[in-house]
Design a protein around this motif. Sequence first.
Motif, PDB file in Angstrom:
ATOM      1  N   TYR A  23     -48.944   2.551 -39.829  1.00 58.30           N
ATOM      2  CA  TYR A  23     -48.572   3.861 -40.376  1.00 58.30           C
ATOM      3  C   TYR A  23     -47.042   4.047 -40.328  1.00 58.30           C
ATOM      4  O   TYR A  23     -46.432   4.474 -41.306  1.00 58.30           O
ATOM      5  CB  TYR A  23     -49.289   4.960 -39.579  1.00 58.30           C
ATOM      6  CG  TYR A  23     -48.887   6.355 -39.954  1.00 58.30           C
ATOM      7  CD1 TYR A  23     -49.128   6.851 -41.233  1.00 58.30           C
ATOM      8  CD2 TYR A  23     -48.242   7.185 -39.030  1.00 58.30           C
ATOM      9  CE1 TYR A  23     -48.743   8.139 -41.581  1.00 58.30           C
ATOM     10  CE2 TYR A  23     -47.864   8.470 -39.369  1.00 58.30           C
ATOM     11  CZ  TYR A  23     -48.107   8.945 -40.643  1.00 58.30           C
ATOM     12  OH  TYR A  23     -47.726  10.206 -40.991  1.00 58.30           O
ATOM     13  N   ILE A  80     -49.417  12.723 -39.305  1.00 60.86           N
ATOM     14  CA  ILE A  80     -50.673  12.039 -39.683  1.00 60.86           C
ATOM     15  C   ILE A  80     -51.612  13.049 -40.356  1.00 60.86           C
ATOM     16  O   ILE A  80     -52.259  12.745 -41.360  1.00 60.86           O
ATOM     17  CB  ILE A  80     -51.355  11.406 -38.440  1.00 60.86           C
ATOM     18  CG1 ILE A  80     -50.464  10.310 -37.840  1.00 60.86           C
ATOM     19  CG2 ILE A  80     -52.729  10.833 -38.787  1.00 60.86           C
ATOM     20  CD1 ILE A  80     -50.908   9.822 -36.471  1.00 60.86           C
ATOM     21  N   LEU A 155     -55.713   8.039 -39.384  1.00 60.36           N
ATOM     22  CA  LEU A 155     -54.719   6.967 -39.484  1.00 60.36           C
ATOM     23  C   LEU A 155     -55.073   6.018 -40.629  1.00 60.36           C
ATOM     24  O   LEU A 155     -54.206   5.614 -41.404  1.00 60.36           O
ATOM     25  CB  LEU A 155     -54.649   6.188 -38.166  1.00 60.36           C
ATOM     26  CG  LEU A 155     -53.721   6.763 -37.091  1.00 60.36           C
ATOM     27  CD1 LEU A 155     -53.955   6.079 -35.749  1.00 60.36           C
ATOM     28  CD2 LEU A 155     -52.253   6.625 -37.491  1.00 60.36           C
ATOM     29  N   CYS A 159     -52.640   5.622 -43.731  1.00 58.14           N
ATOM     30  CA  CYS A 159     -52.116   4.271 -44.019  1.00 58.14           C
ATOM     31  C   CYS A 159     -52.445   3.887 -45.451  1.00 58.14           C
ATOM     32  O   CYS A 159     -51.588   3.408 -46.191  1.00 58.14           O
ATOM     33  CB  CYS A 159     -52.754   3.233 -43.081  1.00 58.14           C
ATOM     34  SG  CYS A 159     -52.030   3.191 -41.442  1.00 58.14           S
TER      35      CYS A 159
END
Length: 369
Positions: A23, A80, A155, A159
């Motif tokens: 990330y 996030i 995540l 990502c």
Amino acid sequence: MTANTKNSILIVGGGLIGLSIAYEFARNDFKVSVLSKNRSESAGFVAAGMLATHAEGLEHELLKFGQQSQRLIPEWIKNIEQDSGIECGLRKCGIVVPFTNMKDLRKFPTYKYGKYLSQKDLKNEISGINSIWKHGLVFEEDGQIDNRRRLMRALERACSLHGVQFQEGSEVKDLTIEKNKIIGAKVLNATGEIKDLRCEKAILCSGAWSKAVLNKIPVFPVKGQMLSIQGPSNFLKRVLFGPDTYLVPRDDGLIIVGATVEKDSKFNQGNTPNGIKQLQKGIWSLLPEAMNWPQMEHWWGFRPCTPDFKPIIGKSDIENLFLATGHYRNGVLFSAITSDIIFKFIQDKTLSDSEISFLEKFSLKRFEI
Ligand SMILES: Cc1cc2nc3c(=O)[nH]c(=O)nc-3n(C[C@H](O)[C@H](O)[C@H](O)COP(=O)(O)OP(=O)(O)OC[C@H]3O[C@@H](n4cnc5c(N)ncnc54)[C@H](O)[C@@H]3O)c2cc1C
């Protein structure tokens, strides 16, 4: 995949640490690939999600590492959550550590960071707590995050929205090294073929399995069995962290109960009757009435442990191969700082004195002296 641009990173392991690092690089415009042997075995999907710097009684550099990570976590999680659209269940709910006597309380390594609780205060904090506990400490800075149901997924989504290429079911069987520099890896993919992948830089984030990727990494598995019970919503407001068992209340009343610590378990799969009995005994020792609450799920996983219980972060002795593994009991807590430091280190960004000191203390070299 040919990762031949300068800004490309290959991550070996799509667990919590691998995803956190992926990330960080992806949001900074790197081309990132994540190879994942088996998503569902990741300890990131097992952990209780406690952010327990003080309740774990961490000492020395681990204490500082945890405290620094805890300072980074709110902003890290905010990013996030914004990028993924998934709320991660971060709560600074405080963690209560109970004691049967004052001697043990005073010996507790992080004693000075806690607020003292008499037995009456303990009962006010945790209604129904077992009366064997006479004193307590509450660490108000500590808390939790819902790693299993939310953070891992958030995540992954963040990502992938930043362009990370995931390859699930892809196991690195060997690293390809030329003139002491990593140039790629041999990968067994989900359809059973061995492929040669090229890479510019790689980061080994293979958790408890790290030694199989690079034999000189002294990481071994410590199995933990867990279960969850469904309690009434808001019954437990804080995490209750006993010497052998802890209870972590999520906001919907689900309580995570953990965990066994099985040092000789190797990679033996599955819950065991003894493991479940031990957790049930632990529930009784903390909160007897919770014995009547329904058990919802049993699971297990493997903590990546090192001989001195500290992580391995930074360089390897192979050029362009970096390490982020061995986070043992505190990988959720340490994920924010690990990804931050690894990113700065690989990018040759300026590091603070404390970050340089962490890299020295957590280097692989310490095992070679
Ligand atoms: C029972 C239990 C309770 C815990 N509770 C807490 C807690 O409350 N708070 C806390 O901070 N921490 C906790 N932890 C610790 C935390 O979960 C770990 O430290 C953290 O998840 C480690 O992350 P990782 O990415 O290194 O490993 P993992 O999350 O295990 O991921 C490693 C991944 O690498 C993959 N992999 C392995 N080998 C290869 C290969 N050759 N090729 C490709 N992929 C590979 C694996 O399939 C796996 O998916 C707990 C752990 C356990 C087991």
